[in-house]
Design an enzyme around this catalytic site. Structure first.
Site, PDB file in Angstrom:
ATOM      1  N   THR A 223       0.848  -1.193   0.000  1.00 17.56           N
ATOM      2  CA  THR A 223       0.000   0.000   0.000  1.00 17.56           C
ATOM      3  C   THR A 223       0.883   1.243   0.000  1.00 17.56           C
ATOM      4  O   THR A 223       1.958   1.243   0.599  1.00 17.56           O
ATOM      5  CB  THR A 223      -0.901   0.005   1.245  1.00 17.56           C
ATOM      6  N   GLY A 224       0.407   2.290  -0.653  1.00 15.89           N
ATOM      7  CA  GLY A 224       1.114   3.564  -0.599  1.00 15.89           C
ATOM      8  C   GLY A 224       1.502   4.086  -1.965  1.00 15.89           C
ATOM      9  O   GLY A 224       1.271   3.441  -2.996  1.00 15.89           O
TER      10      GLY A 224
ATOM     11  N   THR B  86       4.356   4.509  -3.519  1.00 20.67           N
ATOM     12  CA  THR B  86       5.308   3.733  -4.321  1.00 20.67           C
ATOM     13  C   THR B  86       4.624   2.536  -4.967  1.00 20.67           C
ATOM     14  O   THR B  86       4.860   2.218  -6.136  1.00 20.67           O
ATOM     15  CB  THR B  86       6.487   3.253  -3.454  1.00 20.67           C
TER      16      THR B  86
ATOM     17  N   ASP C  85       6.419  -4.007  -0.894  1.00 19.34           N
ATOM     18  CA  ASP C  85       5.758  -2.901  -0.203  1.00 19.34           C
ATOM     19  C   ASP C  85       6.726  -1.735  -0.075  1.00 19.34           C
ATOM     20  O   ASP C  85       7.926  -1.873  -0.336  1.00 19.34           O
ATOM     21  CB  ASP C  85       5.284  -3.360   1.183  1.00 19.34           C
ATOM     22  N   GLY C  86       6.214  -0.604   0.333  1.00 18.21           N
ATOM     23  CA  GLY C  86       7.044   0.554   0.610  1.00 18.21           C
ATOM     24  C   GLY C  86       7.359   0.630   2.090  1.00 18.21           C
ATOM     25  O   GLY C  86       7.050  -0.278   2.863  1.00 18.21           O
TER      26      GLY C  86
ATOM     27  N   GLY D 242       3.115   2.185   7.874  1.00 21.91           N
ATOM     28  CA  GLY D 242       1.783   2.542   8.340  1.00 21.91           C
ATOM     29  C   GLY D 242       1.365   3.954   8.011  1.00 21.91           C
ATOM     30  O   GLY D 242       0.297   4.393   8.425  1.00 21.91           O
ATOM     31  N   GLY D 243       2.197   4.651   7.230  1.00 18.85           N
ATOM     32  CA  GLY D 243       1.817   6.001   6.839  1.00 18.85           C
ATOM     33  C   GLY D 243       0.540   6.036   6.021  1.00 18.85           C
ATOM     34  O   GLY D 243      -0.196   7.019   6.040  1.00 18.85           O
TER      35      GLY D 243
ATOM     36  N   GLU E  94      -0.647  -5.060   6.240  1.00 19.64           N
ATOM     37  CA  GLU E  94       0.706  -5.137   5.692  1.00 19.64           C
ATOM     38  C   GLU E  94       1.543  -6.136   6.480  1.00 19.64           C
ATOM     39  O   GLU E  94       2.254  -6.966   5.898  1.00 19.64           O
ATOM     40  CB  GLU E  94       1.362  -3.753   5.717  1.00 19.64           C
TER      41      GLU E  94
END
Length: 230
Positions: free
Chosen positions: A29-30, A32, A85-86, A99-100, A107
């Site tokens: 997630t995110g 990137t 993931d990022g 967790g941003g 995640e």
């Protein structure tokens, strides 16, 4: 000088190259990962790869499905071959704060399941210690969030904020709140995680410790690969 987005884009091709036919793939997630998913879909369709995706957030699942990536529920698979993931911070031991984007619980579930966990980051995410520049997210139950915050603050000169979105509390895909914890000095992440995870009402912390296998870093000088030391 390349901006943050350009540095992130640099990492994507190296990650997509690690995809193999018949994989169960954890999709993070995110920002990137939102750059990664279209590249992933392009390779899957071009090479007609059989890829089963499990996503760490509803948003990532929506994007992946829209690009015709096969996405299933995590409970429909017995394993995850590779998770990508990022990260919000990466320390010298490739431990992370994540967790941003508010998806830290899902995640962590998928990243810990993965046989191999690869992180994409730009060089601004590299830090000397966790919490140096990014607040630690903690996912908590809505019922007693205020009391959890007070217990966190009592640990060691920590400031907590309930995450907001458009002037209302941010709600995770699990229906919980996020407390963002500002660490005003270096704190042992293992000790602090253990303290937090045993507080009633805490679902998960944004510490990702000893689970990363590789970090692909976009730098002004090119892509840097950091592998887990044996």
């Amino acid at each position: 000088m390349k901006d943050s987005k350009e540095l992130k884009i640099m990492t994507v091709d190296d990650a997509v190259a690690q995809i193999e036919d018949n994989m169960v793939l954890g999709i993070g997630t995110g920002s990137t990962i939102e750059l990664l998913i279209p590249k992933l879909a392009e390779r899957i369709h071009k090479e007609q790869l059989n890829i089963t995706g499990v996503c760490t957030s509803n948003k990532s699942a929506f994007i992946a499905k829209k690009l015709d990536i096969n996405v299933v529920d995590i409970n429909d698979v017995g394993h995850v071959d590779l998770a990508i993931d990022g990260a919000d911070e990466v320390d010298v031991n490739i431990n992370l704060i994540k967790g941003g984007g508010g998806a830290l619980f899902r995640e962590k579930v998928i990243d810990e399941m993965a046989h191999r966990f690869v992180v994409l980051a730009d060089e601004s995410k590299l830090v000397n210690y966790l919490g140096e520049s990014f607040k630690l997210p903690v996912e908590v139950d809505k019922f007693n969030w205020f009391h959890i915050a007070k217990k966190i603050e009592a640990f060691d000169d920590i400031i907590t904020e309930r995450r907001m979105s458009d002037d209302v509390p941010f709600i995770t895909d699990n229906g919980n709140y996020i407390l963002d914890c500002q660490l005003n000095k270096q704190i042992d992440p293992y000790q602090f995680h253990e303290y937090l995870i045993h507080l009633t009402g805490v679902l998960e912390t944004g510490y990702f410790l000893n689970i990363t296998d590789q970090v692909i870093v976009g730098t002004q000088d090119g892509v840097k690969i950091i592998n887990k030391s044996n």
